[in-house]
Design an enzyme around this catalytic site. Structure first.
Site, PDB file in Angstrom:
ATOM      1  N   SER A 217      24.155  43.248  43.814  1.00 17.05           N
ATOM      2  CA  SER A 217      23.607  42.657  42.592  1.00 17.05           C
ATOM      3  C   SER A 217      24.429  41.440  42.185  1.00 17.05           C
ATOM      4  O   SER A 217      25.173  40.893  43.001  1.00 17.05           O
ATOM      5  CB  SER A 217      23.571  43.710  41.473  1.00 17.05           C
ATOM      6  OG  SER A 217      22.815  43.242  40.389  1.00 17.05           O
ATOM      7  N   ASN A 218      24.289  41.004  40.952  1.00 10.07           N
ATOM      8  CA  ASN A 218      25.042  39.834  40.477  1.00 10.07           C
ATOM      9  C   ASN A 218      25.455  40.075  39.027  1.00 10.07           C
ATOM     10  O   ASN A 218      25.160  41.129  38.457  1.00 10.07           O
ATOM     11  CB  ASN A 218      24.182  38.574  40.620  1.00 10.07           C
ATOM     12  CG  ASN A 218      22.878  38.700  39.859  1.00 10.07           C
ATOM     13  OD1 ASN A 218      22.854  38.806  38.645  1.00 10.07           O
ATOM     14  ND2 ASN A 218      21.773  38.733  40.593  1.00 10.07           N
ATOM     15  N   ARG A 219      26.102  39.111  38.434  1.00  7.10           N
ATOM     16  CA  ARG A 219      26.748  39.340  37.133  1.00  7.10           C
ATOM     17  C   ARG A 219      25.846  39.072  35.922  1.00  7.10           C
ATOM     18  O   ARG A 219      26.310  39.081  34.788  1.00  7.10           O
ATOM     19  CB  ARG A 219      28.015  38.490  37.034  1.00  7.10           C
ATOM     20  CG  ARG A 219      29.060  38.932  38.063  1.00  7.10           C
ATOM     21  CD  ARG A 219      30.310  38.102  37.963  1.00  7.10           C
ATOM     22  NE  ARG A 219      30.893  38.159  36.637  1.00  7.10           N
ATOM     23  CZ  ARG A 219      31.652  37.217  36.106  1.00  7.10           C
ATOM     24  NH1 ARG A 219      31.908  36.120  36.788  1.00  7.10           N
ATOM     25  NH2 ARG A 219      32.143  37.357  34.908  1.00  7.10           N
TER      26      ARG A 219
END
Ligand code: CTP
Length: 414
Positions: A217-219
């Site tokens: 995923s990402n932030r």
């Protein structure tokens, strides 16, 4: 994440009737005031058995009205015109909590105290939040009165199910302040510039599974997307939020919960044909594991690493570009460009490549902007070549600017 615009300088008459839930209205009055509203409180005699007028006066900084007959309790207005003056100048009359007794008075037009007289004299939109014991709420008499009020155009906030002061459990609890404020915002915004328009906002970072336990995923926190959904609701739009994030959903938005880029694409394509404005605030994964393992990946022992074979996901905005060439919807499409270098040049090329009307460029290397924080510093670049840098502001204020741009663009596109 408070947006101030829809409440700023709005005059709200807050009617408080006699329920233990009256203490929650002090918080409501306080939050509305913090958000810029001018709150004048009217309390019934029964309400004053639970909370003092001073509590409301302290949090609103304005007079509290309690009595039709005594001059000193009429606050700023002479007693004989308080009931007319208050209702006349109001943008909304909010009665929270509304007891069975107050609801009955409103339904039949009884006018025997300042609150019921004001409700009759006022032409402002009326919102009521019933709060009472579950048995009372479900009683035919109360339900019939609520139906009468609904037919008359009164906005009724449904009470919540939960435990009462009596220890019994049932439906009749006053919702918490954020939910009440959500309803008030919708009421105030319903004639806004996006009334009758459908807005779809995507939010959060997608999660691409590796195995049943892990994902890539990402932030992205989803905060900017949720602020956009709230801003669109404030402008009167019908809002669908397609989201991966676990944040409180703005009152009135329809949530479509998704997880992967593929699910987000499917949801966007399903809604797009009937959408006026699409805002792609989500951070969609560009790559996903080519194969999702059915079982948890185990360490083989030793120190060997793990190589994930990744494939590209579909670009949602490119799919929307293709759709627009055929169907001309969504009418306005807005994308985001989160960049760590060459902000304007990269954003401009994405704007053109993805066929957007507007791109919101943010420099993710700045500590006070981008992921997880409540502020953002963005530049708006439009398809007609305008570059509009915005100062550092809250994500809600950024959202208000973007939605105002979309509303203007729609009004000129029609
Ligand atoms: N976006 C999308 N579908 C994807 C990836 C991104 O619709 N598969 C959207 C994002 O929601 C955003 C815009 O495209 O509104 C730009 O996203 P960004 O990640 O900055 O651009 P990419 O096209 O992925 O380019 P790069 O990662 O190479 O910078």
């Amino acid at each position: 994440m408070l947006s101030l615009a829809v409440l700023r300088e709005r005059r709200i008459v807050l009617g408080v009737s006699g329920s233990i839930a009256a203490y929650k209205s002090v918080d409501l009055a306080s939050k509305l005031t913090q958000m810029g509203a001018l709150v004048d409180t009217i309390m019934t005699d029964a309400a004053q058995q639970f909370v003092t007028p001073l509590a409301f006066q302290s949090v609103t900084g304005r007079p509290v009205y309690t009595n039709m007959w005594r001059a000193e309790s009429s606050g700023g207005l002479p007693t004989h015109i308080a009931h007319v003056g208050l209702g006349e100048s109001a943008d909304a009359l909010v009665i929270a909590p509304a007891t069975a007794n107050t609801i009955a008075k409103l339904a039949v037009g009884l006018a025997d105290d300042l609150l019921s007289v004001t409700a009759l004299a006022s032409r402002a939109p009326l919102l009521i939040a019933p709060a009472m014991d579950g048995g009372m709420y479900m009683h035919d008499a109360v339900q019939t009165n609520l139906r009468v009020l609904t037919e008359r155009g009164v906005w009724i906030v449904e009470p919540e199910t939960g435990r009462f002061a009596s220890g019994l459990v049932g439906k009749g609890r006053l919702p918490e302040t954020p939910a009440l404020i959500g309803h008030i915002r919708r009421l105030l915004g319903r004639a806004g510039p996006l009334a009758g328009r459908k807005v779809v906002v995507t939010a959060g970072g997608t999660r691409e599974p590796i195995d049943p336990v892990r994902y890539v995923s990402n932030r992205s926190s989803g905060k900017q997307g949720y602020a956009l959904a709230q801003a669109a609701l404030d402008a009167g739009a019908d809002v669908t939020l397609i989201s991966t994030a676990d944040l409180p959903v703005p009152s009135g938005a329809a949530l479509v919960a998704v997880s992967t880029a593929q699910q987000m694409l499917d949801a966007v394509l399903e809604h797009a044909p009937a959408t006026d404005v699409l805002v792609m605030a989500a951070a969609v994964a560009d790559y996903r594991p080519r194969i999702v393992q059915a079982e948890k990946i185990k360490k083989p022992g030793g120190t060997s690493g793990l190589t994930l074979d990744m494939e590209q996901t579909q670009d949602i905005l490119m799919e929307i570009r293709r759709l627009r060439e055929v169907r001309h919807t969504p009418k306005v499409v807005i994308g985001f460009a989160a960049e760590s270098q060459d902000l304007i040049a990269n954003a401009r090329s994405k704007l053109a490549r993805k066929g957007l009307d507007l791109i919101v460029a943010n420099d993710i290397t700045a500590g006070d902007a981008g992921f997880a924080v409540d502020t953002n510093r963005v530049t708006l670049l439009s398809a007609d070549g305008d570059i509009h840098p915005l100062a550092l502001m809250s994500k809600s204020e950024v959202a208000d600017e973007i939605i105002a741009w979309a509303a203007h663009r729609l009004s000129t596109a029609d």
